[in-house]
Design a protein around this motif. Structure first.
Motif, PDB file in Angstrom:
ATOM      1  N   LYS B  96       0.871  -1.180   0.000  1.00  0.00           N
ATOM      2  CA  LYS B  96       0.000   0.000   0.000  1.00  0.00           C
ATOM      3  C   LYS B  96       0.898   1.217   0.000  1.00  0.00           C
ATOM      4  O   LYS B  96       1.762   1.352   0.875  1.00  0.00           O
ATOM      5  CB  LYS B  96      -0.888   0.024   1.241  1.00  0.00           C
ATOM      6  CG  LYS B  96      -2.088  -0.887   1.128  1.00  0.00           C
ATOM      7  CD  LYS B  96      -2.953  -0.817   2.352  1.00  0.00           C
ATOM      8  CE  LYS B  96      -4.054  -1.875   2.251  1.00  0.00           C
ATOM      9  NZ  LYS B  96      -4.856  -1.975   3.445  1.00  0.00           N
ATOM     10  N   GLY B  97       0.716   2.068  -0.983  1.00  0.00           N
ATOM     11  CA  GLY B  97       1.599   3.224  -1.037  1.00  0.00           C
ATOM     12  C   GLY B  97       1.099   4.269  -2.003  1.00  0.00           C
ATOM     13  O   GLY B  97      -0.105   4.352  -2.287  1.00  0.00           O
ATOM     14  N   GLU B  98       2.027   5.065  -2.498  1.00  0.00           N
ATOM     15  CA  GLU B  98       1.630   6.142  -3.407  1.00  0.00           C
ATOM     16  C   GLU B  98       2.744   6.459  -4.410  1.00  0.00           C
ATOM     17  O   GLU B  98       3.910   6.168  -4.175  1.00  0.00           O
ATOM     18  CB  GLU B  98       1.276   7.394  -2.617  1.00  0.00           C
ATOM     19  CG  GLU B  98       2.402   7.886  -1.731  1.00  0.00           C
ATOM     20  CD  GLU B  98       2.076   9.191  -1.025  1.00  0.00           C
ATOM     21  OE1 GLU B  98       1.274   9.976  -1.539  1.00  0.00           O
ATOM     22  OE2 GLU B  98       2.657   9.426   0.050  1.00  0.00           O
ATOM     23  N   ILE B  99       2.294   7.053  -5.513  1.00  0.00           N
ATOM     24  CA  ILE B  99       3.255   7.573  -6.486  1.00  0.00           C
ATOM     25  C   ILE B  99       3.581   8.979  -5.990  1.00  0.00           C
ATOM     26  O   ILE B  99       2.686   9.838  -5.920  1.00  0.00           O
ATOM     27  CB  ILE B  99       2.643   7.627  -7.905  1.00  0.00           C
ATOM     28  CG1 ILE B  99       2.122   6.245  -8.316  1.00  0.00           C
ATOM     29  CG2 ILE B  99       3.655   8.141  -8.914  1.00  0.00           C
ATOM     30  CD1 ILE B  99       1.290   6.245  -9.585  1.00  0.00           C
ATOM     31  N   LYS B 100       4.835   9.191  -5.590  1.00  0.00           N
ATOM     32  CA  LYS B 100       5.178  10.453  -4.938  1.00  0.00           C
ATOM     33  C   LYS B 100       5.047  11.664  -5.876  1.00  0.00           C
ATOM     34  O   LYS B 100       4.699  12.736  -5.436  1.00  0.00           O
ATOM     35  CB  LYS B 100       6.626  10.387  -4.396  1.00  0.00           C
ATOM     36  CG  LYS B 100       6.817   9.449  -3.237  1.00  0.00           C
ATOM     37  CD  LYS B 100       5.932   9.761  -2.056  1.00  0.00           C
ATOM     38  CE  LYS B 100       6.396  10.983  -1.264  1.00  0.00           C
ATOM     39  NZ  LYS B 100       5.493  11.249  -0.118  1.00  0.00           N
ATOM     40  N   VAL B 115       8.682   7.359 -12.215  1.00  0.00           N
ATOM     41  CA  VAL B 115       8.067   7.913 -10.994  1.00  0.00           C
ATOM     42  C   VAL B 115       8.669   7.261  -9.751  1.00  0.00           C
ATOM     43  O   VAL B 115       9.293   6.200  -9.830  1.00  0.00           O
ATOM     44  CB  VAL B 115       6.529   7.702 -10.993  1.00  0.00           C
ATOM     45  CG1 VAL B 115       5.866   8.501 -12.087  1.00  0.00           C
ATOM     46  CG2 VAL B 115       6.175   6.225 -11.104  1.00  0.00           C
ATOM     47  N   LYS B 116       8.454   7.920  -8.616  1.00  0.00           N
ATOM     48  CA  LYS B 116       8.923   7.374  -7.342  1.00  0.00           C
ATOM     49  C   LYS B 116       7.742   6.752  -6.604  1.00  0.00           C
ATOM     50  O   LYS B 116       6.680   7.369  -6.497  1.00  0.00           O
ATOM     51  CB  LYS B 116       9.524   8.495  -6.484  1.00  0.00           C
ATOM     52  CG  LYS B 116      10.947   8.771  -6.823  1.00  0.00           C
ATOM     53  CD  LYS B 116      11.544   9.773  -5.870  1.00  0.00           C
ATOM     54  CE  LYS B 116      12.976  10.099  -6.294  1.00  0.00           C
ATOM     55  NZ  LYS B 116      13.428  11.363  -5.736  1.00  0.00           N
ATOM     56  N   ILE B 117       7.946   5.550  -6.133  1.00  0.00           N
ATOM     57  CA  ILE B 117       6.897   4.842  -5.388  1.00  0.00           C
ATOM     58  C   ILE B 117       7.354   4.686  -3.941  1.00  0.00           C
ATOM     59  O   ILE B 117       8.500   4.290  -3.697  1.00  0.00           O
ATOM     60  CB  ILE B 117       6.650   3.422  -5.975  1.00  0.00           C
ATOM     61  CG1 ILE B 117       6.468   3.461  -7.490  1.00  0.00           C
ATOM     62  CG2 ILE B 117       5.514   2.717  -5.271  1.00  0.00           C
ATOM     63  CD1 ILE B 117       5.132   3.842  -7.981  1.00  0.00           C
ATOM     64  N   LYS B 118       6.471   4.977  -3.031  1.00  0.00           N
ATOM     65  CA  LYS B 118       6.810   4.819  -1.614  1.00  0.00           C
ATOM     66  C   LYS B 118       5.617   4.193  -0.899  1.00  0.00           C
ATOM     67  O   LYS B 118       4.462   4.550  -1.185  1.00  0.00           O
ATOM     68  CB  LYS B 118       7.114   6.196  -1.020  1.00  0.00           C
ATOM     69  CG  LYS B 118       7.932   6.130   0.236  1.00  0.00           C
ATOM     70  CD  LYS B 118       8.292   7.511   0.727  1.00  0.00           C
ATOM     71  CE  LYS B 118       8.997   7.387   2.069  1.00  0.00           C
ATOM     72  NZ  LYS B 118       9.301   8.656   2.654  1.00  0.00           N
TER      73      LYS B 118
END
Lengths: 151, 185
Positions: B96-100, B115-118
């Motif tokens: 579970k996270g987001e595309i920063k 993209v950065k995923i965190k």
């Protein structure tokens, strides 16, 4: 003389045990999965009944069906081919987001190439569980699946 | 009648354009624990991972059944499920996270982005923060996404028996690849 004989027997026995163990380890290490087409289903049921059973009690139903060979019959909602050429047959109620998703064994891909959406199909596969999702609909997952050609 | 037809088409086009959520149920996840001392590839592939991305908020979610990982050798698959990830006890892996930097991506027209995923990866009952880069390609209203992630097995309390400790990598490479379609609500 007697002592020499005993030593010979012990060495021979050790050699035999060692050899047998080596063959067993080699065979076990290289063991591949059995072709699902040759396996007898432990349970045979419809896609909608299987779906309902999982929705009713996920834990108990997972214990009952996980790792077992299931024969599932249902309406083909979709046949998906991914970018690497692997097929997934999706069975179930066409009005629901939930389904039984059957990853087809690549050795048997040719059997699903002509399968049409809306037809009834029986698939045999190994149950790997239930992926519950409120937004996307919950799916029963079968892996190493094959079309049951006997029907 | 003609107006109604035009309005229906316009509405459908607008709805597709407005689609915020994209999803797949055929996401592919590779689990590679091959070490330099491994006699062969230790690799499992799951082809039924689910993934949802909300392009407006950048939030994303992955889920995969551990028993959905198929290994070429039966013994390897049994060890993976029974001894390492204990699939009966912990049947699912989730991210579970987001595309920063999702605001840098125009999801409405074709293009390629990094993209950065965190987020948090949960596996074997353990959750850890993870971060990686992903490649996103928008094509004909669909999103193709690929990402690689290296995770330490010890972070997820997956223990490798001493006998094969040098044959299995302590860091596992997880590669994700999926084609996301608009979610029609």
């Amino acid at each position: 003389m007697k002592r020499k004989k005993i030593i010979r027997y012990v060495l021979l026995s050790l050699l035999l045990i060692g050899g047998t163990s080596a063959i067993y380890i080699y065979k076990e290490y290289n063991r591949t999965h059995k072709d699902t087409a040759r396996l007898k289903p432990v349970y045979s049921l419809t896609a909608t009944d299987l779906e309902k059973e999982f929705e009713g009690n996920e834990t108990a139903t997972t214990q009952k069906y996980a790792d077992k060979v299931l024969r599932v019959e249902g309406i083909v909602k979709e046949v998906v081919k991914d970018d690497k050429g692997f097929y997934t047959v999706v069975l179930g109620d066409t009005l629901s987001m939930s389904s039984v998703r059957c990853s087809i064994d690549s050795l048997h891909s040719k059997d699903v190439m002509e399968v049409k959406k809306g037809t009834t199909l029986a698939v045999k596969g190994i149950c790997s569980g239930f992926n519950a999702d409120e937004m996307l609909g919950s799916d029963v997952i079968l892996i190493r699946s094959v079309v049951d050609l006997k029907n | 009648m003609k107006n109604l037809f035009v309005m229906t088409i316009a509405l459908l086009v607008a709805m597709t354009g407005m689609s915020q959520k994209f999803y797949t149920k055929n996401g592919q996840i590779n689990f590679d624990a091959t070490s330099p001392a491994s006699p062969e590839k230790i690799e499992g592939i799951n082809r039924s991972a689910t993934c949802v991305v909300d392009t407006k908020s950048g939030n994303m979610q992955f889920a995969a059944l551990m028993k959905g990982f198929a290994f070429e050798r039966a013994l390897m698959e049994e060890h993976f499920n029974e001894n390492y990830v204990e699939s009966d006890k912990y049947p699912k892996a989730e991210f579970k996270g987001e595309i920063k930097n999702s605001d840098k991506v125009d999801f409405t027209k074709d293009g390629n982005y990094t993209v950065k995923i965190k987020g948090k990866l949960t596996m074997h009952g353990e959750s850890n923060d993870v971060e990686t880069e992903a490649k996103i390609s928008i094509q004909n209203g669909k999103i193709k996404a690929t990402a690689d992630l290296n995770v330490l097995l010890s972070d997820y309390k997956v223990s490798i028996p001493g006998l094969v400790a040098d044959k299995v990598s302590k860091t596992v490479k997880i590669s994700v690849s999926c084609l996301l379609e608009p979610l029609k609500s």
